[in-house]
Design a protein around this motif. Sequence first.
Motif, PDB file in Angstrom:
ATOM      1  N   PRO A 126      15.327  47.222  -6.806  1.00  0.00           N
ATOM      2  CA  PRO A 126      14.303  48.206  -6.421  1.00  0.00           C
ATOM      3  C   PRO A 126      12.900  47.756  -6.803  1.00  0.00           C
ATOM      4  O   PRO A 126      12.679  47.196  -7.882  1.00  0.00           O
ATOM      5  N   ASN A 127      11.966  48.017  -5.912  1.00  0.00           N
ATOM      6  CA  ASN A 127      10.558  47.752  -6.169  1.00  0.00           C
ATOM      7  C   ASN A 127       9.998  48.850  -7.079  1.00  0.00           C
ATOM      8  O   ASN A 127      10.280  50.023  -6.877  1.00  0.00           O
ATOM      9  N   ALA A 128       9.204  48.450  -8.063  1.00  0.00           N
ATOM     10  CA  ALA A 128       8.635  49.434  -8.988  1.00  0.00           C
ATOM     11  C   ALA A 128       7.562  50.301  -8.333  1.00  0.00           C
ATOM     12  O   ALA A 128       7.191  51.337  -8.887  1.00  0.00           O
ATOM     13  N   GLN A 129       7.045  49.870  -7.173  1.00  0.00           N
ATOM     14  CA  GLN A 129       6.063  50.612  -6.390  1.00  0.00           C
ATOM     15  C   GLN A 129       4.661  50.547  -7.019  1.00  0.00           C
ATOM     16  O   GLN A 129       4.512  50.344  -8.222  1.00  0.00           O
ATOM     17  N   PRO A 130       3.626  50.711  -6.173  1.00  0.00           N
ATOM     18  CA  PRO A 130       2.246  50.696  -6.691  1.00  0.00           C
ATOM     19  C   PRO A 130       2.064  51.721  -7.810  1.00  0.00           C
ATOM     20  O   PRO A 130       2.584  52.834  -7.743  1.00  0.00           O
ATOM     21  N   GLY A 131       1.333  51.308  -8.808  1.00  0.00           N
ATOM     22  CA  GLY A 131       1.145  52.184  -9.948  1.00  0.00           C
ATOM     23  C   GLY A 131       2.381  52.332 -10.808  1.00  0.00           C
ATOM     24  O   GLY A 131       2.431  53.190 -11.692  1.00  0.00           O
ATOM     25  N   LEU A 132       3.384  51.488 -10.549  1.00  0.00           N
ATOM     26  CA  LEU A 132       4.665  51.524 -11.271  1.00  0.00           C
ATOM     27  C   LEU A 132       5.305  52.912 -11.205  1.00  0.00           C
ATOM     28  O   LEU A 132       5.939  53.379 -12.152  1.00  0.00           O
ATOM     29  N   LYS A 133       5.163  53.547 -10.042  1.00  0.00           N
ATOM     30  CA  LYS A 133       5.686  54.910  -9.885  1.00  0.00           C
ATOM     31  C   LYS A 133       7.197  54.988 -10.054  1.00  0.00           C
ATOM     32  O   LYS A 133       7.739  56.017 -10.444  1.00  0.00           O
ATOM     33  N   ARG A 134       7.895  53.870  -9.779  1.00  0.00           N
ATOM     34  CA  ARG A 134       9.346  53.904  -9.855  1.00  0.00           C
ATOM     35  C   ARG A 134       9.867  53.025 -11.001  1.00  0.00           C
ATOM     36  O   ARG A 134      11.031  52.611 -10.991  1.00  0.00           O
ATOM     37  N   ILE A 135       9.030  52.782 -11.978  1.00  0.00           N
ATOM     38  CA  ILE A 135       9.411  51.851 -13.033  1.00  0.00           C
ATOM     39  C   ILE A 135      10.578  52.370 -13.867  1.00  0.00           C
ATOM     40  O   ILE A 135      11.438  51.587 -14.301  1.00  0.00           O
ATOM     41  N   ASP A 136      10.662  53.671 -14.097  1.00  0.00           N
ATOM     42  CA  ASP A 136      11.759  54.206 -14.908  1.00  0.00           C
ATOM     43  C   ASP A 136      13.102  53.969 -14.226  1.00  0.00           C
ATOM     44  O   ASP A 136      14.078  53.562 -14.880  1.00  0.00           O
ATOM     45  N   TYR A 137      13.151  54.220 -12.922  1.00  0.00           N
ATOM     46  CA  TYR A 137      14.397  53.955 -12.193  1.00  0.00           C
ATOM     47  C   TYR A 137      14.701  52.457 -12.190  1.00  0.00           C
ATOM     48  O   TYR A 137      15.854  52.041 -12.377  1.00  0.00           O
ATOM     49  N   ARG A 138      13.673  51.649 -12.004  1.00  0.00           N
ATOM     50  CA  ARG A 138      13.853  50.196 -11.992  1.00  0.00           C
ATOM     51  C   ARG A 138      14.448  49.724 -13.314  1.00  0.00           C
ATOM     52  O   ARG A 138      15.364  48.898 -13.343  1.00  0.00           O
ATOM     53  N   MET A 139      13.954  50.254 -14.413  1.00  0.00           N
ATOM     54  CA  MET A 139      14.458  49.839 -15.720  1.00  0.00           C
ATOM     55  C   MET A 139      15.928  50.230 -15.900  1.00  0.00           C
ATOM     56  O   MET A 139      16.734  49.450 -16.433  1.00  0.00           O
ATOM     57  N   GLN A 140      16.279  51.434 -15.450  1.00  0.00           N
ATOM     58  CA  GLN A 140      17.673  51.859 -15.553  1.00  0.00           C
ATOM     59  C   GLN A 140      18.573  51.002 -14.682  1.00  0.00           C
ATOM     60  O   GLN A 140      19.675  50.611 -15.081  1.00  0.00           O
ATOM     61  N   TRP A 141      18.119  50.696 -13.481  1.00  0.00           N
ATOM     62  CA  TRP A 141      18.875  49.850 -12.555  1.00  0.00           C
ATOM     63  C   TRP A 141      19.120  48.476 -13.186  1.00  0.00           C
ATOM     64  O   TRP A 141      20.228  47.934 -13.150  1.00  0.00           O
ATOM     65  N   GLU A 142      18.079  47.916 -13.781  1.00  0.00           N
ATOM     66  CA  GLU A 142      18.190  46.608 -14.421  1.00  0.00           C
ATOM     67  C   GLU A 142      19.220  46.638 -15.553  1.00  0.00           C
ATOM     68  O   GLU A 142      20.065  45.743 -15.665  1.00  0.00           O
ATOM     69  N   ASP A 143      19.142  47.657 -16.391  1.00  0.00           N
ATOM     70  CA  ASP A 143      20.072  47.748 -17.520  1.00  0.00           C
ATOM     71  C   ASP A 143      21.509  47.902 -17.031  1.00  0.00           C
ATOM     72  O   ASP A 143      22.432  47.262 -17.567  1.00  0.00           O
ATOM     73  N   ASP A 144      21.706  48.735 -16.024  1.00  0.00           N
ATOM     74  CA  ASP A 144      23.056  48.964 -15.508  1.00  0.00           C
ATOM     75  C   ASP A 144      23.613  47.718 -14.830  1.00  0.00           C
ATOM     76  O   ASP A 144      24.799  47.391 -14.981  1.00  0.00           O
ATOM     77  N   LEU A 145      22.760  47.023 -14.068  1.00  0.00           N
ATOM     78  CA  LEU A 145      23.222  45.798 -13.407  1.00  0.00           C
ATOM     79  C   LEU A 145      23.584  44.738 -14.446  1.00  0.00           C
ATOM     80  O   LEU A 145      24.625  44.084 -14.335  1.00  0.00           O
ATOM     81  N   ARG A 146      22.736  44.575 -15.449  1.00  0.00           N
ATOM     82  CA  ARG A 146      23.005  43.556 -16.462  1.00  0.00           C
ATOM     83  C   ARG A 146      24.325  43.832 -17.185  1.00  0.00           C
ATOM     84  O   ARG A 146      25.127  42.914 -17.433  1.00  0.00           O
ATOM     85  N   ALA A 147      24.575  45.086 -17.500  1.00  0.00           N
ATOM     86  CA  ALA A 147      25.832  45.451 -18.159  1.00  0.00           C
ATOM     87  C   ALA A 147      27.027  45.164 -17.252  1.00  0.00           C
ATOM     88  O   ALA A 147      28.066  44.667 -17.713  1.00  0.00           O
ATOM     89  N   TYR A 148      26.874  45.459 -15.963  1.00  0.00           N
ATOM     90  CA  TYR A 148      27.981  45.233 -15.033  1.00  0.00           C
ATOM     91  C   TYR A 148      28.234  43.743 -14.822  1.00  0.00           C
ATOM     92  O   TYR A 148      29.381  43.289 -14.779  1.00  0.00           O
ATOM     93  N   LEU A 149      27.159  42.973 -14.726  1.00  0.00           N
ATOM     94  CA  LEU A 149      27.311  41.524 -14.586  1.00  0.00           C
ATOM     95  C   LEU A 149      27.995  40.919 -15.810  1.00  0.00           C
ATOM     96  O   LEU A 149      28.793  39.988 -15.692  1.00  0.00           O
ATOM     97  N   ALA A 150      27.685  41.456 -16.973  1.00  0.00           N
ATOM     98  CA  ALA A 150      28.332  40.967 -18.195  1.00  0.00           C
ATOM     99  C   ALA A 150      29.838  41.220 -18.152  1.00  0.00           C
ATOM    100  O   ALA A 150      30.632  40.377 -18.594  1.00  0.00           O
TER     101      ALA A 150
END
Length: 250
Positions: free
Chosen positions: A106-130
């Motif tokens: 996911p793109n964080a969007q201008p002004g980082l409007k979606r950064i919280d979702y992006r961070m959760q997505w990253e954490d969940d993906l990393r855990a699943y890849l592990a």
Amino acid sequence: MKLISWNVNGLRACLKKGFEDTVKGMDADFVCIQETKMQPGQAEVDLPEYPLQYFCSAEKKGYSGTAVFTAREPLDVQYNFGTHTDEGRGIFLEYEDFYLVNVYVPNAQPGLKRIDYRMQWEDDLRAYLAELDRKKPVILCGDMNVAHEEIDLKNPKSNRGNAGFSDQERGKMTELLGAGFTDTFRYLYPDLTGVYSWWSYRFNARKNNAGWRIDYFLVSDRLRDRIREAKIHTDILGSDHCPVELDIDL
């Protein structure tokens, strides 16, 4: 084994710009696509060399979406992961000796409007890849929507803090690599500058090579010695991204 990853910025549009001929010319074992922007049945991809075509579409029409084209039948196919099921951002193919994962982060969007979702997505993906990596090695590819280091974009100073080059997003890439993954391009070319995979449509960015390297192949660390080549096909048009390639002995 040769793999291609390409954000086509709308597969139906890219089909009109020679997508099929381009893919045939690259002669890869796997072609992983991001940002298809289509639902199943909205376009026919005429690639008889790739009889297996897997699509993961967003619920929202004309948005996001991933696809994989191959002739190699997997043991299992999974679409999306965890609670992230509505935007078509991931396809997971299991083979005897490895997992192939194609994602559109996911793109964080201008002004980082979606950064919280992006961070959760990253954490969940990393855990699943592990989890996958504990079973067998992983090849991860896709539009990761982040330039990891200053060397990975033309204008790092003016873009510091913007979506795709925020400290938060760069930090998550560092965490992912630290969790046991290798950036194949930087592994082979640690100091190479001026090679990018995405350019804005504005300000003649591609003509001036004012780009970003945000499309990646990452592999489990234990596969790094099998990397033969990692390429970025800057000469291939059809999208605001260009294809990236991994050649690996598997």
